[in-house]
Scaffold this motif. Structure first.
Motif, PDB file in Angstrom:
ATOM      1  N   ASP A 157       0.786  -1.248  -0.058  1.00 21.60           N
ATOM      2  CA  ASP A 157      -0.170   0.041   0.016  1.00 21.60           C
ATOM      3  C   ASP A 157       0.763   1.177   0.033  1.00 21.60           C
ATOM      4  O   ASP A 157       1.073   2.149   0.850  1.00 21.60           O
ATOM      5  CB  ASP A 157      -0.882  -0.022   1.230  1.00 21.60           C
ATOM      6  CG  ASP A 157      -1.816   1.292   1.126  1.00 21.60           C
ATOM      7  OD1 ASP A 157      -1.929   1.811   0.314  1.00 21.60           O
ATOM      8  OD2 ASP A 157      -2.601   1.275   2.271  1.00 21.60           O
ATOM      9  N   LEU A 158       1.414   1.711  -1.029  1.00 17.85           N
ATOM     10  CA  LEU A 158       2.186   2.904  -1.351  1.00 17.85           C
ATOM     11  C   LEU A 158       1.426   4.029  -0.972  1.00 17.85           C
ATOM     12  O   LEU A 158       1.953   5.106  -0.402  1.00 17.85           O
ATOM     13  CB  LEU A 158       2.815   2.873  -2.583  1.00 17.85           C
ATOM     14  CG  LEU A 158       3.718   1.657  -3.143  1.00 17.85           C
ATOM     15  CD1 LEU A 158       4.173   1.574  -4.542  1.00 17.85           C
ATOM     16  CD2 LEU A 158       4.990   1.578  -2.118  1.00 17.85           C
ATOM     17  N   ASP A 214      -0.806   4.722   1.141  1.00 20.42           N
ATOM     18  CA  ASP A 214      -1.077   4.992   2.448  1.00 20.42           C
ATOM     19  C   ASP A 214       0.285   5.091   3.248  1.00 20.42           C
ATOM     20  O   ASP A 214       0.219   5.952   4.210  1.00 20.42           O
ATOM     21  CB  ASP A 214      -1.874   4.084   3.343  1.00 20.42           C
ATOM     22  CG  ASP A 214      -3.267   4.094   2.703  1.00 20.42           C
ATOM     23  OD1 ASP A 214      -3.960   5.198   2.637  1.00 20.42           O
ATOM     24  OD2 ASP A 214      -3.965   3.048   2.816  1.00 20.42           O
ATOM     25  N   LEU A 215       1.389   4.934   2.516  1.00 23.44           N
ATOM     26  CA  LEU A 215       2.629   5.160   2.864  1.00 23.44           C
ATOM     27  C   LEU A 215       3.019   6.771   2.811  1.00 23.44           C
ATOM     28  O   LEU A 215       3.529   7.266   3.632  1.00 23.44           O
ATOM     29  CB  LEU A 215       3.639   4.298   2.420  1.00 23.44           C
ATOM     30  CG  LEU A 215       5.070   4.321   3.014  1.00 23.44           C
ATOM     31  CD1 LEU A 215       5.355   4.050   4.232  1.00 23.44           C
ATOM     32  CD2 LEU A 215       6.041   3.421   2.031  1.00 23.44           C
ATOM     33  N   PHE A 216       2.710   7.043   1.471  1.00 27.55           N
ATOM     34  CA  PHE A 216       2.895   8.744   1.225  1.00 27.55           C
ATOM     35  C   PHE A 216       1.995   9.571   2.077  1.00 27.55           C
ATOM     36  O   PHE A 216       2.474  10.650   2.234  1.00 27.55           O
ATOM     37  CB  PHE A 216       2.930   8.902  -0.322  1.00 27.55           C
ATOM     38  CG  PHE A 216       4.072   8.192  -1.001  1.00 27.55           C
ATOM     39  CD1 PHE A 216       5.150   8.850  -0.698  1.00 27.55           C
ATOM     40  CD2 PHE A 216       3.791   7.142  -1.767  1.00 27.55           C
ATOM     41  CE1 PHE A 216       6.292   8.422  -1.797  1.00 27.55           C
ATOM     42  CE2 PHE A 216       4.951   6.641  -2.508  1.00 27.55           C
ATOM     43  CZ  PHE A 216       6.306   7.217  -2.432  1.00 27.55           C
ATOM     44  N   GLY A 225       0.436  11.196   4.773  1.00 28.81           N
ATOM     45  CA  GLY A 225       0.875  11.351   6.095  1.00 28.81           C
ATOM     46  C   GLY A 225       2.290  11.527   6.550  1.00 28.81           C
ATOM     47  O   GLY A 225       2.687  11.432   7.519  1.00 28.81           O
ATOM     48  N   SER A 226       3.045  11.250   5.337  1.00 27.53           N
ATOM     49  CA  SER A 226       4.626  11.178   5.499  1.00 27.53           C
ATOM     50  C   SER A 226       5.279  12.512   5.596  1.00 27.53           C
ATOM     51  O   SER A 226       6.334  12.660   5.548  1.00 27.53           O
ATOM     52  CB  SER A 226       5.111  10.221   4.628  1.00 27.53           C
ATOM     53  OG  SER A 226       5.059  10.837   3.247  1.00 27.53           O
ATOM     54  N   LEU A 240       9.097  11.741   2.091  1.00 29.46           N
ATOM     55  CA  LEU A 240       9.293  10.592   1.241  1.00 29.46           C
ATOM     56  C   LEU A 240       9.196  10.870  -0.275  1.00 29.46           C
ATOM     57  O   LEU A 240       9.406  10.199  -1.172  1.00 29.46           O
ATOM     58  CB  LEU A 240       8.258   9.415   1.451  1.00 29.46           C
ATOM     59  CG  LEU A 240       8.489   8.671   2.775  1.00 29.46           C
ATOM     60  CD1 LEU A 240       7.149   7.543   3.093  1.00 29.46           C
ATOM     61  CD2 LEU A 240       9.830   7.877   3.123  1.00 29.46           C
TER      62      LEU A 240
END
Lengths: 468, 468
Positions: B192-193, B195-197, B199-200, B204
């Motif tokens: 799940d890219l 949701d990784l970006f 909130g980062s 990133l």
């Protein structure tokens, strides 16, 4: 695996925690469809998170690849080891504790081996609702649902597994435990590790427990079966229902006429609800957390659809028995396909606005190239998720099956990609779609995934041969 | 930054795309609160994704750190450069295109520089609803909302920014573009890219566009103001409303009596709705996508609460004007705090069941250690999110402010952690909570985050000094 190492596993997990007898291991080495067959030196069955941690630490120390396994009900071979015998299976089936029920926070903390049906039941016992629902719910486990980001029939309203989860506990590839079991609706303290592990199919670590969201219990439902002439018309009805019923719209399931014919031919006591012979059928469900005239609302909305010629026919279930009958028809598809012979299946998602174009083009291409093969198209239209399957004669040779799989995957998935869709909507990648993923994913996205894999599992010990 | 390099940026972005004049750059170098002050060699203002990509490629080649910036309305200093002058600011304010509106798929594709209020307006124009709502909506941008996983006043029903987003376009730290602009409800093809970006906080990569989910438009609302004696009682009412109103419950906002006093003292024409003097107030909103007797439902639910003594007093707004007046009171808190002097703020989340224990313990500790400092406790109780703020005298010296910040953060955040909460619920970490994050996050979680950072941004060029 040396006898000394096996003894070390036994010392960590106890005699019930390590299986090496080939009869006892057989059911872990193949998936429920019998489609994938693997071998393993041992099946590890830890009894709690600390034992999972200890077992994985030992695997890590000795470079033993680990295949995590839940209820073994997956569709993509994601929990079956390869044929080398070098991989151990780590079954989570003994992690069955309900750790906490918190009806004030509307959360449930459960371990990975708890069955989905048990989670639903625990929620009901505190007058709450856990919405994930799928065919295998009596035998699939929460750990598997999390590893594959499971979907099912209530995604339209409640979302998939990711949307239903607040926190995780994960044993990392080196055996350390990450405690991310937070029951919070808001938490902006860094990268979203939770959603990274959910859906990673056991390739980044082993999910051992989760905090799940609970919802208010629905107090009633209204279920209808409708017939429509075309996909654009059926989608117009869907759009209207979203606007007129809002969150009450729980399910909008589509079945092609040929799909319904197959069910009628193969499922015992299947009764087709409509007298007319529409090209497309849909099963629609509304529910609400308050008692109210849902059937009246559904009737108004369907009358609107009839007036606009979006549908040609409709029946609203007059009681729970009839509603359950409609759902049994929908759920009979799997059985009907099994009885009808072989099938090449596709689990695809598209923007809903693109579905008619995709289906037109794919149907046409299929008729041109394989005019003799019947198409069984059905799915969760409300989520843009189609199971666009092609039936094969029972006597199809393995060689022809292999050839047809390649040709049909290409025919269908090329068109999925040209309409900005997904080649795996809810079943995951596992072994089944691994080559397809390599073929279709952008190089940048594959590279990002590989970099993350390398960062979290540098020794490549977690579920090798799956997903990536 | 050499003149040659500046010329290269100008060649890529045009004269409007590069600011170097110190007057023109001033508003980019400090946050809207004036709390953080930084310096920069240049403000880059690319006009589209390709220009963002070109600018970051040049930064990457010359090892220039990049601070992405949206509407500059953040609460944690996440978009302000450090004081070295070595970081460039990359403003997304010129990426203002609405790329696609798809009412059939219920999606909207917008660029990072579009204002939140504009997104809400575009949704309304196609008879849909975009639910994210927060005080800064007239000046904050979608890119900033995504980078910080924004929350606001409708999370209880609709979730935060992550829950409202289907796809992203991101310029990676090396300048390449990842096109993840998928408008799909289901997509299980890998990590799940997205949701990784989200909130980062720009550490990133740079989010340049997103596919957002649209919802059916609410057709009416009912708004009430209630008074309660204790937090457990108020939470009993919340629990009852969840069960009786289901998805209709959109907001449940809590204000302590001292908070309301502050509003009454400092906000022009503020009228306190209740005659009684309850210890706690709550603003409650129901809405529905169908017309119906929402006020009647709210009245029934509140009568139930009065009968059980969960609340002692309640007023239901009889018209839109009064409903808006209730909301203006709630929204007056920020202004009241600014006018009252200085404050040490906490943006915390807890499991709802833990809130009474946390507040009891923290109130007591605060009274013991700092009996002279007034507490202003309010927040999104339905999300478990409190803004547990402490007012300081206007003449507090910088030294004492610094000392009190440390002491109060420790007092509050220690108790947040002991009740398994979060020290940053919706405002993000930025510069404000970076040391706190290091202090409180588990070493394993910090290590996982650092490994991911290293995997995606190995040269540490994206927003250094923030979050991690």
């Amino acid at each position: 695996m040396t006898p000394e190492l096996l003894e070390q596993f036994r010392a960590l997990l106890g005699p019930a925690g390590v299986l090496t007898d080939s009869d006892a291991m057989a059911r872990y080495c193949t998936d429920w469809l019998g489609k994938w067959q693997g071998r393993t030196a041992a099946v590890l069955r830890p009894g709690n998170t600390e034992e999972v941690s200890a077992a994985i630490k030992l695997c890590h120390r000795h470079h033993i690849p680990v295949v995590p396994q839940g209820g073994n009900t997956g569709m993509s071979g994601g929990a079956t080891p390869d044929t080398s015998g070098a991989q151990v299976i780590l079954s989570l089936e003994r992690l069955k504790r309900i750790r906490q029920v918190d009806p004030i926070n509307d959360t449930l903390t459960v371990e990975a081996g708890v069955l989905l049906a048990e989670v639903q039941q625990v929620a009901r016992e505190v007058d709450r609702f856990f919405p994930l629902s799928l065919g295998a719910e009596g035998s699939c486990t929460l750990g598997g649902n999390l590893a594959t980001n499971a979907g099912g029939t209530a995604v339209l309203r409640y979302g998939n597994m990711r949307a239903l989860t607040l926190g995780l506990e994960v044993v990392l590839p080196d055996g350390r435990i990450w405690n991310g079991l937070r029951g919070l609706r808001k938490d902006n303290t860094g990268f979203d590790l939770r959603d990274l592990f959910i859906g990673s199919e056991g390739t980044l670590g082993v999910i051992t427990a989760a905090v799940l969201k609970l919802y208010p219990s629905p107090q009633g439902r209204a279920v209808a079966w409708v017939g429509s002439a075309t996909l654009p018309k059926l989608i117009s009805l869907l759009t209207h229902l979203r606007a007129s019923c809002g969150e009450r719209l729980v399910a909008f399931e589509m079945l092609s006429a040929s799909c319904l014919d197959l069910i009628a031919a193969h499922v015992d006591s299947a009764r087709v609800p409509l007298q007319s012979r529409p090209a497309l059928h849909a099963l629609i469900e509304l529910s609400d957390t308050r008692p109210g005239d849902l059937a009246g609302l559904l009737e108004d909305s369907l009358n609107h659809g009839l007036k606009h010629d979006w549908i040609q026919d409709a029946v609203i279930a007059t009681n729970e028995r009839q509603a359950a009958e409609f759902w049994r028809l929908r759920e009979g598809i799997s059985q009907a396909q099994v009885r009808a012979g072989m099938a090449i299946k596709h689990d695809i998602a598209l923007p809903i606005s693109q579905i008619p174009h995709f289906v037109d083009e794919s149907d046409k291409a299929l008729r041109e190239v394989f005019p003799e093969l019947p198409l069984i198209n059905f799915g969760h239209l409300g989520d843009g998720n189609l199971h666009y399957n092609v039936l094969l004669p029972r006597d199809t040779s393995p060689e022809r099956y292999h050839m047809l799989t390649e040709a049909l995957n290409r025919l269908v998935h090329d068109r999925v990609m040209s309409h900005e869709g997904s080649i795996s909507a809810e079943h995951g990648v596992g072994q089944l779609r691994r080559d397809e993923l390599k073929h279709y994913k952008s190089p940048i996205e594959l590279e990002l995934m590989l970099r993350i894999k390398q960062a979290i599992d540098p020794n490549q010990l977690m579920n090798p041969g799956k997903l990536l």
